[in-house]
Design an enzyme around this catalytic site. Structure first.
Site, PDB file in Angstrom:
ATOM      1  N   GLY A   6       2.888   5.536   8.744  1.00  0.00           N
ATOM      2  CA  GLY A   6       4.193   5.954   8.273  1.00  0.00           C
ATOM      3  C   GLY A   6       5.254   4.900   8.499  1.00  0.00           C
ATOM      4  N   ASP A  13      -0.130  -7.813   1.820  1.00  0.00           N
ATOM      5  CA  ASP A  13       0.363  -6.436   1.750  1.00  0.00           C
ATOM      6  C   ASP A  13       1.894  -6.389   1.731  1.00  0.00           C
ATOM      7  OD1 ASP A  13       0.512  -3.702   1.784  1.00  0.00           O
ATOM      8  OD2 ASP A  13      -0.068  -3.485   3.894  1.00  0.00           O
ATOM      9  N   HIS A  24       0.821  -1.223   0.000  1.00  0.00           N
ATOM     10  CA  HIS A  24       0.000   0.000   0.000  1.00  0.00           C
ATOM     11  C   HIS A  24       0.852   1.270   0.000  1.00  0.00           C
ATOM     12  CE1 HIS A  24       0.213  -0.258   4.564  1.00  0.00           C
ATOM     13  NE2 HIS A  24       0.425   1.032   4.359  1.00  0.00           N
ATOM     14  N   SER A  57       4.677   1.942   7.919  1.00  0.00           N
ATOM     15  CA  SER A  57       4.275   0.884   6.992  1.00  0.00           C
ATOM     16  C   SER A  57       5.453   0.363   6.180  1.00  0.00           C
ATOM     17  CB  SER A  57       3.210   1.398   6.040  1.00  0.00           C
ATOM     18  OG  SER A  57       1.974   1.418   6.675  1.00  0.00           O
TER      19      SER A  57
END
Length: 286
Positions: free
Chosen positions: A231, A136, A83, A233
């Site tokens: 952030g 993800d 993402h 991520s």
């Protein structure tokens, strides 16, 4: 953790002390200021596999263009969250971002230490579901190799590092207060791997998301506390010297009953091994 209703931009994220968390409300990646709770500053030598994703063209030079985290699993291979690479984040497909780089070996984003390496190729997991956050992850191929010391092993299925109660370290950069006070220095937080049944009860479906044990794991404290947030991520969750998760999503940051959810690395290992030609990487050992 990155999750909310609308995400036009993923902000850089850090792990730092905070008194409150920003609630996140949906399974889609989000753009909002937030904070990593219960953390502390570290030197990159303590987690040398932690890298920052950077584009000054897209995010400006104030913090060297950092917008997400990543982790080196081979000298020219970095994992991050799928993402993080959405077009509404980068403004174009990631392979067309002219100055897309990985910053490695650097504690302070604006220091001269370490190196900035161009990203040569981006492969987003074809099984990634942006509606549920399943799968993800994405694979970045670097134009030049990182030092061998920067690479962390990936934990296969059955590795004891996944055992509930195991202490793990999550690391990244970002806002330390939720009010735009972004740190330039790498931070980390200690969290514990939590049982799948606890995570499934925390996220049974609906606006807070659905936990899928086969491809996800969660970590933190059932009562709330140290956690990753927006952030971070794509950043690493490491236990017993092996990579077990990538920061992905969750219902808020550090809230009781809403632990952080990570992409399970054993599922990434399985997916990469099943891909044509496989993927050069570093395995964990049991």
């Amino acid at each position: 953790m990155l999750r909310s209703v609308a995400r036009a931009l993923i902000r850089p994220l850090v792990l730092a002390a905070a008194t409150s968390a920003i609630p996140l409300a949906s399974t889609a990646p989000v753009a909002a200021d937030s904070v990593v709770v219960g953390g502390f500053p570290i030197d990159v030598s303590q987690a040398p596999w932690t890298v920052a994703l950077s584009s000054r063209d897209r995010f400006g030079g104030t913090r060297a263009g950092q917008f997400c985290g990543g982790v080196a699993i081979a000298r020219t291979t970095v994992l991050t969250a799928a993402h993080c690479l959405a077009e509404d984040v980068l403004g174009s497909p990631p392979n067309r971002v002219r100055d897309f780089r990985v910053i490695a070996g650097r504690t302070d984003l604006l220091a001269d230490r370490g190196e900035e390496v161009a990203v040569r190729d981006v492969r987003i997991n074809p099984g990634y579901d942006s509606g549920t956050n399943a799968g993800d992850f994405a694979v970045l191929t670097l134009a030049e190799p990182l030092p061998r010391s920067a690479v962390v092993a990936m934990a296969d299925a059955g590795d004891p590092a996944y055992t509930p109660g195991t202490q793990a370290l999550v690391s990244g950069w970002g806002d330390t207060t939720g009010d735009g006070a972004y740190t330039r220095r790498l931070h980390a937080a200690h969290v514990r791997v939590l049982p799948d049944d606890l995570c499934a009860r925390a996220y049974p479906g609906g606006p807070d998301g659905t936990y899928r044990a086969g491809s996800m794991l969660c970590a933190g404290e059932a009562a709330g506390g140290p956690d990753a947030c927006q952030g971070d991520s794509g950043g690493p969750l490491v236990a017993a010297g092996r990579l077990i998760g990538l920061v992905s999503w969750g219902g808020g940051c550090g809230r009781a009953g809403n632990p952080g959810v990570y992409t399970r690395v054993s599922e990434i290992v399985r997916t990469l091994d099943a891909a044509p030609g496989g993927q050069k990487r570093s395995h964990g050992t049991h």
